[in-house]
Design an enzyme around this catalytic site. Structure first.
Site, PDB file in Angstrom:
ATOM      1  N   LYS A  22       0.846  -1.207   0.000  1.00  0.00           N
ATOM      2  CA  LYS A  22       0.000   0.000   0.000  1.00  0.00           C
ATOM      3  C   LYS A  22       0.876   1.249   0.000  1.00  0.00           C
ATOM      4  CE  LYS A  22      -1.839   1.767   3.958  1.00  0.00           C
ATOM      5  NZ  LYS A  22      -1.646   3.215   4.065  1.00  0.00           N
ATOM      6  N   ASN A  23       1.873   1.276   0.874  1.00  0.00           N
ATOM      7  CA  ASN A  23       2.666   2.495   1.047  1.00  0.00           C
ATOM      8  C   ASN A  23       3.606   2.780  -0.118  1.00  0.00           C
ATOM      9  OD1 ASN A  23       1.353   2.921   3.411  1.00  0.00           O
ATOM     10  ND2 ASN A  23       3.123   2.586   4.761  1.00  0.00           N
ATOM     11  N   ARG A 102      -4.598  10.486   4.429  1.00  0.00           N
ATOM     12  CA  ARG A 102      -3.528  11.462   4.573  1.00  0.00           C
ATOM     13  C   ARG A 102      -2.616  11.537   3.339  1.00  0.00           C
ATOM     14  NH1 ARG A 102      -0.416  14.465   8.177  1.00  0.00           N
ATOM     15  NH2 ARG A 102       1.752  14.410   7.589  1.00  0.00           N
ATOM     16  N   CYS A 126      -5.388   8.181   9.483  1.00  0.00           N
ATOM     17  CA  CYS A 126      -5.465   7.531  10.793  1.00  0.00           C
ATOM     18  C   CYS A 126      -5.235   8.539  11.910  1.00  0.00           C
ATOM     19  CB  CYS A 126      -4.392   6.447  10.916  1.00  0.00           C
ATOM     20  SG  CYS A 126      -4.763   4.938  10.046  1.00  0.00           S
ATOM     21  N   ARG A 131       0.396  14.729  13.369  1.00  0.00           N
ATOM     22  CA  ARG A 131       0.805  14.610  11.969  1.00  0.00           C
ATOM     23  C   ARG A 131       0.690  15.934  11.202  1.00  0.00           C
ATOM     24  NH1 ARG A 131      -1.353   8.876   9.654  1.00  0.00           N
ATOM     25  NH2 ARG A 131       0.718   8.549   8.894  1.00  0.00           N
ATOM     26  N   LYS A 171      13.710  15.856  10.749  1.00  0.00           N
ATOM     27  CA  LYS A 171      13.327  14.558  11.293  1.00  0.00           C
ATOM     28  C   LYS A 171      13.008  13.682  10.084  1.00  0.00           C
ATOM     29  CE  LYS A 171       9.612  12.884  14.289  1.00  0.00           C
ATOM     30  NZ  LYS A 171       8.427  13.252  15.061  1.00  0.00           N
ATOM     31  N   VAL A 172      13.222  12.392  10.205  1.00  0.00           N
ATOM     32  CA  VAL A 172      12.934  11.518   9.059  1.00  0.00           C
ATOM     33  C   VAL A 172      11.434  11.507   8.786  1.00  0.00           C
ATOM     34  CG1 VAL A 172      12.964   9.145   8.207  1.00  0.00           C
ATOM     35  CG2 VAL A 172      14.938  10.048   9.446  1.00  0.00           C
ATOM     36  N   ASP A 316       4.616   0.736  11.959  1.00  0.00           N
ATOM     37  CA  ASP A 316       3.444   0.072  11.395  1.00  0.00           C
ATOM     38  C   ASP A 316       3.338  -1.399  11.828  1.00  0.00           C
ATOM     39  OD1 ASP A 316       2.684   2.374  10.165  1.00  0.00           O
ATOM     40  OD2 ASP A 316       3.262   1.780   8.143  1.00  0.00           O
ATOM     41  N   ARG A 408      -8.723  -0.715   4.423  1.00  0.00           N
ATOM     42  CA  ARG A 408      -7.865   0.323   3.862  1.00  0.00           C
ATOM     43  C   ARG A 408      -6.491  -0.249   3.516  1.00  0.00           C
ATOM     44  NH1 ARG A 408      -6.702   4.775   7.579  1.00  0.00           N
ATOM     45  NH2 ARG A 408      -5.307   5.098   5.846  1.00  0.00           N
TER      46      ARG A 408
END
Ligand code: UD1
Length: 429
Positions: A22-23, A102, A126, A131, A171-172, A316, A408
């Site tokens: 998905k990502n 998002r 989420c 965020r 920040k990552v 995750d 999702r």
């Protein structure tokens, strides 16, 4: 609203197909906005988030065509889709669409780079922390964009186009790295992204962009160099396997005991979860076909794990790990460092009998001898799947409510787990 009913206690055995990530699929689909030519993606997972993104891209003028089934394919193979953004008819991404997912905020990068403007609603997704989008805005400003925030929308303008720049993330950040990568690909001159996210999904996007004609080096490391080009063109790319889905099913097999082959999973993207599984007492063997996970008898050993950007332990997978060690022989400590509010599964796991104590960002999980089935509620994507895992190992019946979170990010979860011998069904309506 659909629910999932599980009767726990069965060991998992057999082969489970791992879908496209998905990502990775989401940013790859968004990259279609960068060119008027056709981007063909293979191994796209059938997920609610993918369907939602098709709608969002359609609103900008992208034609999306799902290609027919090919010889040798069955329902467990991903889809092949063609995305064609011949003309972008609208650079507005409205609240009612962006607030549902998002990642759809990420269209801001390609729209701005190609069209010189974008108006994108602040995101939803989420509920796992605040965020914010400050890193995106700073990166796009560095590339020469003017940015205003008005009435919940980010207005970005670069009428003369973007120009290459040095972007240093404080920040990552996975999302802002994706966006910077896409925007810089069409900027004038060279860009360097420092402290870039090293997640494999970033390297997958860069590989696809390079096939489209981009000039990107170093993706997958913390310094990425991009030589901007005037235009990008057609390409065909296969979405990488989902390391989070694979890790989730690996943890499920480790929890119930059994012998499972994660078909198409890639060990190179999963070194840390594999190492954690071994510490817990599971046997993990990378094979040509994927990854084999076995646990036969023996206690689940407790572990101390901290979530970190890749190659560290993925946030995750944190909820799924917590489900697994809830039955460990001793105390585990899980520290969450990526999101500040990602422990919503704790109270639901407690309903199944887990003994978890929260102190700030650290959860202490006291292993219990057994979990007992109960009615629970999914609160976000990864939290919901942790409840499914726990239900598989619990005595009796567990019903997980609000399954739309699962849909999702997990393709046909009840079919896939059912295929391994789990007693699991979807209750519709
Ligand atoms: C992506 C993944 C998500 C994963 C997360 C971390 C997708 C579609 N989603 O989310 O599954 O959990 O990476 O691996 O790929 N932050 C800011 N300002 C910003 C942007 C981020 O403060 O402008 C913070 C976030 O609040 C968070 C941290 O940076 O604390 C990391 O977030 P980020 O890596 O950007 O996560 P996402 O890209 O949203």
């Amino acid at each position: 609203m659909d629910r999932i009913r599980i009767v726990g206690g069965n060991r998992l055995t057999g082969t489970i197909p791992i879908s496209g990530a998905k990502n990775a699929a989401l940013p790859l689909m968004i990259a279609s906005l960068l060119t008027r030519e056709t981007l063909t993606l293979d191994n796209v997972p059938r997920l609610a988030d993918v369907a939602m993104l098709k709608r969002i891209l359609g609103n900008h003028g992208v034609d999306c065509m799902v290609l027919g089934k090919r010889a040798g394919q069955n329902g467990m193979h991903g889809e092949s889709i063609e995305l064609r953004a011949g003309d972008i008819v609208d650079t507005l991404a409205p609240y009612d669409l962006v607030s549902r997912m998002r990642a759809s905020f990420w269209v801001i990068g390609p729209l701005l780079a190609r069209m010189g403007e974008a108006k994108v609603s602040l995101p939803g997704g989420c509920a796992i922390g605040t965020r914010p989008v400050d890193f995106f805005i700073d990166a796009l400003k560095a590339l020469g964009a003017d940015i205003d925030i008005e009435a919940g929308y980010v207005l970005a303008k670069a009428p003369k186009g973007l120009r290459g720049a040095r972007i240093v993330f404080p920040k990552v950040t996975v999302g802002a790295t994706h966006v910077a990568l896409m925007a810089a690909s069409l900027a004038k001159g060279e860009s360097v992204i420092e402290n870039a996210a090293c997640e494999p999904e970033i390297a997958d996007l860069a590989a696809c962009l390079n096939k489209m004609g981009a000039r990107i080096a170093g993706a997958g490391t913390s310094t990425i160099r991009i030589e901007g080009v005037d235009r990008l063109g057609a390409a065909r790319h296969s979405v990488m396997p989902d390391r989070i889905e694979a890790g989730t099913y690996a943890f499920a097999a480790a929890m119930t005991g059994g012998d499972v082959l994660l078909d198409a999973a890639t060990a190179a993207t999963m070194e840390t979860p594999i190492e954690v599984l071994r510490r817990i007492g599971a046997e993990v063997t990378p094979t040509n076909a994927g990854i084999r996970v076995t646990r036969n008898g023996g206690a689940i050993a407790p572990v101390d794990v901290t979530t970190e950007p890749f190659p560290g332990f993925a946030t995750d997978l944190q909820a799924q790990l917590m489900a697994l060690v809830s039955r460990a022989d001793g105390d585990s400590h899980i520290r969450e460092t990526i999101f500040e509010n990602r422990f919503m599964h704790v109270q639901e796991l407690a309903r199944l009998g887990a003994d978890i104590h929260l102190d700030g960002q650290v959860a202490t999980v006291r292993g219990v001898a057994k979990l007992k089935g109960a009615e629970v509620m999914a609160t976000d994507l990864r939290a919901s799947v942790s409840l499914v895992i726990a239900g598989l190992a619990a005595e009796g019946e567990t019903v997980v409510n609000r399954v739309y979170h699962l849909d999702r990010g997990f393709e046909r979860i009840e079919d896939k787990l059912g295929g391994l011998g789990a007693e699991i069904e979807r209750l519709t309506g």
